[in-house]
Write an enzyme that holds these catalytic residues in place. Structure first.
Site, PDB file in Angstrom:
ATOM      1  N   GLU A 113     -12.223  19.046  18.375  1.00 34.79           N
ATOM      2  CA  GLU A 113     -11.013  18.572  19.030  1.00 34.79           C
ATOM      3  C   GLU A 113     -10.948  18.874  20.526  1.00 34.79           C
ATOM      4  O   GLU A 113     -10.295  18.148  21.273  1.00 34.79           O
ATOM      5  CB  GLU A 113      -9.787  19.183  18.343  1.00 34.79           C
ATOM      6  N   SER A 397      16.374 -20.451 -13.321  1.00 29.64           N
ATOM      7  CA  SER A 397      17.713 -21.005 -13.105  1.00 29.64           C
ATOM      8  C   SER A 397      18.597 -20.186 -12.187  1.00 29.64           C
ATOM      9  O   SER A 397      19.630 -20.667 -11.747  1.00 29.64           O
ATOM     10  CB  SER A 397      18.431 -21.198 -14.443  1.00 29.64           C
TER      11      SER A 397
END
Length: 785
Positions: A113, A397
């Site tokens: 890092e 429906s």
């Protein structure tokens, strides 16, 4: 001999006789100096301006405390009452003190890092320039960015990770705080905070916890390869997970080992030996910690949480290391009730554990999603298929108020007593016939009757009069857009979710305003910023349309021939629509008569709108059908949930707006849009046919073939199959109405047996329907989510 009178030659005269030579140019040097001066001045002014801006932003930087640096960065989820319902990863962190962190792990983290970690002061200009150069040349091996390890710690501790917050101001504040952290804390403390804070995938925070989760060991017991694995994970923890993505995990681990060798903390031989180790070596199958959520989070809120995380992702938030406080619209009481209804046998007699449910509850007055169920009996699966938001099953429906009758009132001013034809119908340009559940015609009936009995032919004829363009516009106002052009068949089936449908029906409940459904009401980021969210209502239809639809849909529940009588709740003002979907003809002989693929019920009061889908995930698997008596299950789920909700809310009826006029027709109170009392001319055409429909459907020859959005779904739900590109077709076989308002209403009512011939008038009744539609389509029919 010269004369004394001749002039003597002087130095001046000699010089005067000489021709002047060219002068050496001096203006070039002066121009260069001026340009250089301007350039330097610009640089100096730029530096001064940059420094001024930096310190200006730094003054407004948030405070950073030791507790912020050492605390976990989990996301907390709250319900509508401010109670924590989930802490993503918080329960999975075991804090490890600096003295117990292996030195080799520290070296791996630093090499990976921030190689200059021990030399920089929290920010590293050399690193920034080097990272920029490496990015251009591609020589960084993906190991070094511009941020130091200290800056990353600051970012995880106090700043939002949302993409929208990645600004120059935040970068300046991040750098300023990194300088302060480096000044106030030792390098060992900074490493300790970082190693305990980073997200390590699978809901796990901190490398000590990750060691237990992935290897079942403490950090001190890990070997070099395993430490390198953990050190490389924070950049992309999900992708570098050695359990699920060993290929990418190995690539990342090996890069870490190479960086360690380059940084001379291990030898090349050690790196090679570790690289030769399989990433799966030592990985455990059984984990001591839960994988995604805290103990506060149970199966009760699983689907709701999944949708919350999706909303956060759509808004640009990072839920894994954002340290967010997320406030939702969840009504925990309603959620628990809904969960108990669908996961126990105390309310409904479910046919099997594989019978599924998807349901959404929306507040009609603001669009807040207050509860959601994505399935039942899902076992140990977390964040699995959320059936409440799936759009691959036709609504059948329940689409009729949305696409047929709503637009007819809105654009053509249909009164509730509008005459509609229930006569033989063939889709234009095809040989495909449309059927009703009883395979009978009722002749000319009212729109009200056609709706509460959920008859298909009048619905499609109504859509034909309205036109697809206007119907599509109406649907768009209700938040529904589609990839493909809709067709007449969509009038009895739309591929939409229960969430979409609940929100659409909510517009009927509140007088015509559509609110986009949403679950997240506020997000507070680590830097203390509060972001509030709401849904701005848009008028989707007139108040007259909303009221008239509601009045007709009351009869779906209360009329003796209504298709939704199993949803009736004594004394409660409510309205709704049923939907069921029959199997296509080429599969119908494999299931019992009356069997359906899906059953829906969507209903509402003035306070809540609930949409419920029921069925099986694999509806074409043997035994995975919804029997005729089981089509009422969706209605019962609605009934028990709405009964609970009604007990803690007001019960008020809808009142007709001034734009609606009441009239009496056949002893029934009917309504029309003020100024439009007459009926509308029906432009649809009849086709000759016997009173009984034929048993065979032929495939469509034009727009209703493979491009059809939905095939005929009888009255409520048209399911879809996606095995082939062309639509399977079948007759619609709507169910007779089942039961009444009692709990034991699974059996058919005796009033549901009367049928009429093809020439019967509107006075002839059929018990019609648990609306069942047929239909199958391709994936192209799905609504945009």
């Amino acid at each position: 001999m010269s004369s004394h009178n001749e002039p003597r030659e002087t130095r001046m005269s000699r010089n005067a006789d000489r021709k002047p030579g060219p002068k050496k140019p001096r203006h070039g040097w002066r121009t260069f100096r001026r340009i250089l001066f301007v350039f330097v001045a610009i640089i100096v002014l730029g530096l001064l301006a940059g420094a001024g801006l930096f310190f200006y932003y730094a003054q407004s930087a948030p405070k950073i405390s030791q507790s912020a640096l050492s605390s976990d960065a989990s996301t907390r989820i709250y319900d509508a009452n401010g109670k924590v319902i989930s802490r993503l990863g918080a329960q999975n962190r075991t804090y490890v003190k600096s003295k117990n962190i292996p030195k080799m792990l520290e070296k791996a983290v630093v090499s990976t890092e921030d190689r200059r970690f021990y030399k920089n002061n929290g920010i590293d200009p050399v690193r920034i320039i080097g990272a920029a150069f490496a990015n251009v040349t591609g020589s960084s091996l993906g190991m070094q960015g511009g941020s130091t390890l200290t800056q990353q710690l600051v970012k995880l501790s106090v700043f939002s990770t949302a993409a929208s917050d990645r600004t120059l101001k935040r970068k300046a504040q991040e750098a300023w705080l990194a300088l302060k952290v480096d000044h106030n804390y030792s390098k060992q403390q900074i490493l300790e905070y970082y190693i305990n804070k980073v997200y390590m995938g699978n809901g796990v925070y901190g490398m000590q916890t990750a060691a237990q989760y992935y290897y079942g060991k403490k950090l001190s017991k890990l070997n070099l390869a395993q430490m390198a694995q953990l050190a490389g994970m924070p950049q992309r923890p999900s992708l570098y997970d050695p359990i699920h993505y060993p290929k990418y995990a190995k690539q990342r681990r090996d890069l870490v080992l190479e960086a360690m060798a380059k940084n001379k903390v291990i030898t090349s031989a050690q790196a090679k030996a570790a690289e030769a180790t399989s990433v799966k070596t030592g990985v455990v199958k059984n984990h001591n910690t839960t994988s995604a959520t805290s103990a506060h989070t149970t199966k009760v809120v699983d689907a709701y949480l999944k949708q919350v995380y999706q909303e956060l992702k759509n808004k640009g938030y990072n839920t894994t290391n954002g340290g967010l406080k997320v406030y939702t619209n969840l009504d925990m009481g309603a959620q628990k009730k809904l969960y108990n209804i669908v996961n126990t046998d105390n309310y409904v007699d479910f046919p099997s554990s594989k019978f599924q449910v998807g349901s959404t509850i929306v507040n009609p007055n603001n669009g807040k999603v207050v509860a959601m169920i994505g399935g039942r009996k899902t076992g140990n699966v977390s964040f699995g298929l959320n059936r409440a938001v799936q759009t691959d099953r036709s609504s059948a429906s329940t689409a009729k108020p949305l696409m047929d009758y709503g637009p007819a009132i809105e654009y053509l001013y249909y009164p509730t007593y509008e005459s509609v034809k229930d006569t033989a119908f063939t889709y234009p340009g095809t040989t495909k016939k449309l059927y009703d559940w009883d395979k009978e015609y009722q002749g000319t009936i009212t729109m009200r009757k056609a709706l509460y009995e959920s008859r298909n032919i009048p619905a499609v004829r109504t859509l034909q009069n309205v036109g697809i363009k206007k119907a599509t516009t109406f649907l768009k106002g209700l938040g529904m857009t589609f990839d493909k052009t809709l067709t007449l068949q969509n009038g009895i089936g739309l591929y939409i979710s229960s969430e979409q449908e609940a929100a659409a029906y909510a517009a009927f409940a509140n007088g015509g305003t559509y609110y986009k459904p949403y679950l997240v009401s506020k997000v507070v980021t680590q830097d203390g910023k509060s972001h509030k969210y709401s849904s701005n209502g848009n008028k989707a239809m007139s108040s007259a349309t909303a009221f008239m639809l509601t009045d007709m849909m009351k009869d779906v529940i209360t009329n003796e021939n209504g298709s939704g009588r199993s949803a009736a709740i004594s004394g409660l003002y409510q309205a709704g629509k049923t939907g069921t979907d029959s199997y296509p003809d080429d599969y119908a002989d494999k299931v019992p008569d009356g069997a359906t693929m899906d059953s829906w019920f969507t209903g509402y009061t003035k306070n809540y709108a609930i949409s419920v889908w029921t069925g099986y995930d694999k509806q074409f698997q043997t035994g995975h059908y919804v029997s005729e008596s089981q089509t009422s299950i969706a209605q019962k789920i609605y009934k028990y949930e709405m009964t609970y909700l009604a007990s803690k809310s007001t019960n008020s009826n809808w009142t007709a707006p001034s734009t609606v006029t009441a009239t009496k027709k056949n002893n029934t109170t009917e309504y029309y849009v003020t100024g439009h009392p007459g009926t509308v001319s029906d432009t649809t055409s009849d086709t000759t046919s016997s009173s009984q429909y034929g048993s065979t459907n032929t495939s469509s020859s034009s727009a209703y073939s493979s491009n059809s959005q939905v095939t005929t779904s009888s009255s409520s739900t048209g399911t879809s199959t996606t095995e082939s590109s062309s639509s399977k077709e079948s007759s619609s076989t709507e169910q007779r109405p089942s039961g009444g308002s009692d709990d034991d209403d699974d059996t058919n009512s005796s009033s549901a047996t009367t049928t009429s011939s093809s020439s019967s008038s509107a006075t002839s009744t059929t018990s019609s329907a648990d609306d069942q539609g047929t239909t199958t389509t391709t994936n192209n029919d799905e609504a945009d989510d």
